[in-house]
Design a protein around this motif. Structure first.
Motif, short mmCIF file in Angstrom:
data_model
loop_
_atom_site.label_atom_id
_atom_site.label_comp_id
_atom_site.label_asym_id
_atom_site.label_seq_id
_atom_site.Cartn_x
_atom_site.Cartn_y
_atom_site.Cartn_z
N UNK A 1 0.81 -1.21 0.00
CA UNK A 1 0.00 0.00 0.00
C UNK A 1 0.85 1.27 0.00
N UNK A 2 2.11 1.18 0.43
CA UNK A 2 2.99 2.35 0.34
C UNK A 2 3.48 2.58 -1.08
N UNK A 3 3.42 1.54 -1.90
CA UNK A 3 3.83 1.64 -3.30
C UNK A 3 2.67 2.13 -4.16
N UNK A 4 1.52 1.49 -3.99
CA UNK A 4 0.31 1.88 -4.72
C UNK A 4 -0.89 1.28 -4.00
N UNK A 5 -1.95 2.05 -3.88
CA UNK A 5 -3.14 1.54 -3.20
C UNK A 5 -3.84 0.50 -4.08
N UNK A 6 -4.69 -0.28 -3.44
CA UNK A 6 -5.46 -1.29 -4.16
C UNK A 6 -4.76 -2.62 -4.31
N UNK A 7 -3.88 -2.95 -3.37
CA UNK A 7 -3.14 -4.22 -3.45
C UNK A 7 -3.99 -5.37 -2.95
N UNK A 8 -3.85 -6.51 -3.62
CA UNK A 8 -4.43 -7.77 -3.16
C UNK A 8 -3.28 -8.71 -2.83
N UNK A 9 -3.34 -9.34 -1.67
CA UNK A 9 -2.24 -10.18 -1.19
C UNK A 9 -2.78 -11.55 -0.80
N UNK A 10 -2.13 -12.59 -1.29
CA UNK A 10 -2.44 -13.97 -0.92
C UNK A 10 -1.14 -14.62 -0.46
N UNK A 11 -1.15 -15.19 0.74
CA UNK A 11 0.04 -15.87 1.28
C UNK A 11 -0.33 -17.31 1.59
N UNK A 12 0.51 -18.24 1.14
CA UNK A 12 0.31 -19.65 1.46
C UNK A 12 1.57 -20.21 2.09
N UNK A 13 1.38 -21.12 3.02
CA UNK A 13 2.51 -21.83 3.61
C UNK A 13 2.83 -23.00 2.69
N UNK A 14 4.10 -23.15 2.36
CA UNK A 14 4.50 -24.18 1.41
C UNK A 14 5.36 -25.24 2.10
N UNK A 15 5.01 -26.50 1.87
CA UNK A 15 5.83 -27.59 2.39
C UNK A 15 6.58 -28.28 1.27
N UNK A 16 5.96 -28.39 0.11
CA UNK A 16 6.59 -29.01 -1.05
C UNK A 16 6.25 -28.15 -2.26
N UNK A 17 7.26 -27.88 -3.08
CA UNK A 17 7.06 -27.07 -4.29
C UNK A 17 7.52 -27.84 -5.51
N UNK A 18 6.82 -27.64 -6.59
CA UNK A 18 7.22 -28.23 -7.87
C UNK A 18 6.85 -27.23 -8.94
N UNK A 19 7.68 -27.12 -9.98
CA UNK A 19 7.41 -26.16 -11.04
C UNK A 19 7.96 -26.64 -12.36
N UNK A 20 7.46 -26.01 -13.41
CA UNK A 20 8.00 -26.25 -14.76
C UNK A 20 7.82 -24.97 -15.56
N UNK A 21 8.66 -24.78 -16.52
CA UNK A 21 8.56 -23.66 -17.43
C UNK A 21 9.06 -22.34 -16.90
N UNK A 22 9.62 -22.32 -15.70
CA UNK A 22 10.17 -21.06 -15.18
C UNK A 22 11.53 -20.80 -15.82
N UNK A 23 11.82 -19.52 -16.06
CA UNK A 23 13.11 -19.15 -16.65
C UNK A 23 14.19 -19.18 -15.59
N UNK A 24 15.31 -19.79 -15.95
CA UNK A 24 16.42 -19.88 -15.02
C UNK A 24 17.11 -18.52 -14.90
N UNK A 25 17.53 -18.19 -13.70
CA UNK A 25 18.27 -16.96 -13.46
C UNK A 25 19.69 -17.19 -13.98
N UNK A 26 20.18 -16.33 -14.88
CA UNK A 26 21.53 -16.52 -15.41
C UNK A 26 22.59 -16.42 -14.30
N UNK A 27 23.60 -17.24 -14.41
CA UNK A 27 24.70 -17.20 -13.45
C UNK A 27 25.58 -16.01 -13.77
N UNK A 28 25.84 -15.21 -12.75
CA UNK A 28 26.63 -13.99 -12.94
C UNK A 28 28.12 -14.29 -12.95
#
Length: 96
Positions: A69-96
């Protein structure tokens, strides 16, 4: 420590809103990326963040919402507790 996935969106966001918000979140160790077991890091979809801490889910939600809300009003926030994560199709962060 508890692992959280946080999703934030802004109604009618200005073009630089999410970038500014991501920079502010990073000051609190809230990242716009995720690290795999093999050490490689990946970018999360826009508006999605990870956090590991000892705060309760409600404390995380309230803190992120206050900051949003300090950045811009009208924010929607959803928080979930994660125990196990799985993903596909995410772009890898290049190694610096």
């Amino acid at each position: 420590m508890i692992h959280y996935i946080i999703n934030v969106s802004f109604a009618d966001a200005a073009p630089d809103t999410m970038l500014r918000f991501s920079i502010e979140l990073s000051k609190y160790n809230i990242a716009a990326g995720i690290k795999a077991d093999d050490g490689r890091a990946y970018h999360l979809p826009p508006g999605t963040f990870t956090y590991v801490g000892k705060e309760t889910i409600n404390e995380v939600r309230d803190g992120v919402h206050r900051l949003a809300e300090t950045i811009q009003t009208g924010a929607s926030v959803l928080v979930t507790e994660a125990t196990t994560l799985s993903w596909s199709g995410l772009k890898e962060v290049p190694v610096a």
